[in-house]
Scaffold this motif. Structure first.
Motif: not given
Lengths: 174, 137
Positions: A159-171
């Motif tokens: 439905e929303f199309g392309a979404l970029d996956i942003w990986v968060h900084a580790t702890r």
């Protein structure tokens, strides 16, 4: 046999992340029916806002984690919805943020998203958390960069199309 | 910490309980199917902020469940819960006027069509049903 589930509250310097309540509805409707909700697939009709608040509460039961209403710690004014969003058709759990107009430009999304990330790493014991961001959502990309997220592959939602996956900084790196 | 508690109701054959993750797949299938064309959700007392009054709602998942009295059984338990524990003094239900099965359930629950109910359009094909506790109609 009653099912009871618990929604933790988190306090930061300026904010309280708490269970949504009926008095938040007007601000939630104002956000969802405005252009502000474009980055999360909006604008939406007013009718759907009640179900949206229901779903924020309900995911805590279905998943054991979820999103909070972010409110001013002193006045309780609602500023937006931040927390861990994980609907059925999502590739993995993500830190999501939606800021109401009242929460704009004060670093509130950053403060609440940072608290959420800390919750994921400590209370939930996770080692990875991401944020899914539409490629043209400049403000969210700015926040992701400020939080040391790293853009990886794209996910295409039906439905929303392309979404970029942003990986968060580790702890350790956060 | 806030606690959300959802009560369960039991009938002879059924339990009405909080939805859980394992219900997700079948619920998604039902919402995609023609069975959901008249409804917005599963059974319960539903009161979105934009609705005029609280409403009973029911949705059975499978043709195989039709005609066994599940809808009536469940809704009778829910109706009694609504009067005795929620403390409402009336509740409604919106039913398409060609939805004979749901109209039959509503009749068995003691409901009647409220001819004076507010309608979104003049020729709205949805009937507004109204329910009261016994002796208070």
């Amino acid at each position: 046999m009653t099912v009871a589930f618990h929604i933790p509250e988190i306090e930061t310097d300026r904010l309280r992340l708490r269970l949504p309540k009926a008095s938040d509805l007007a601000a939630h409707i104002a956000f969802r029916t405005s252009e502000r909700s474009k980055g999360v697939g909006g604008p939406f009709d007013a009718q759907s806002s009640f179900q949206s608040l229901e779903a924020i509460i309900g995911q805590w039961h279905l998943r054991g984690y979820g999103r909070w209403m972010v409110a001013n710690k002193v006045t309780d004014e609602p500023y937006g919805v931040v927390g861990i969003y994980h609907p059925m058709d999502w590739p993995e759990a993500e830190i999501g943020w939606s800021l109401y107009e009242a929460g704009e430009g004060k670093g509130i999304a950053h403060e609440a998203a940072t608290a959420t990330r800390e919750f994921a790493y400590t209370a939930l014991g996770w080692s990875r958390i991401v944020s899914l961001i539409m490629p043209d959502n400049v403000r969210s990309i700015r926040l992701a960069k400020r939080m040391n997220c790293r853009k990886t592959e794209a996910f295409t939602h039906p439905e929303f199309g392309a979404l970029d996956i942003w990986v968060h900084a580790t702890r350790e790196a956060a | 910490m806030s606690t959300v508690a959802i009560p369960a109701l039991e009938t002879d054959r059924l339990i009405l309980r909080a939805p859980q993750m394992s219900d997700g797949d079948i619920f998604a299938d039902v919402l995609k199917s023609a069975r959901s064309r008249r409804v917005g959700g599963p059974g319960g007392a539903w009161f979105p902020a934009t609705w005029p009054k609280p409403d009973f709602g029911w949705l059975l998942y499978d043709d195989a469940h039709d005609g066994q009295g599940y809808g009536t059984k469940v809704m009778a338990a829910l109706r009694d819960f609504t009067w005795d524990h929620v403390g409402l003094s009336t509740c409604g239900a919106y039913i398409a006027n060609d939805n004979i099965a749901s109209a039959a359930v509503a009749t068995r629950l003691g409901g009647s069509i409220d001819e004076d109910a507010r309608r979104s359009e003049k020729d709205d094909p949805i009937d507004a049903w109204r329910f009261y506790p016994k002796g208070k109609a």
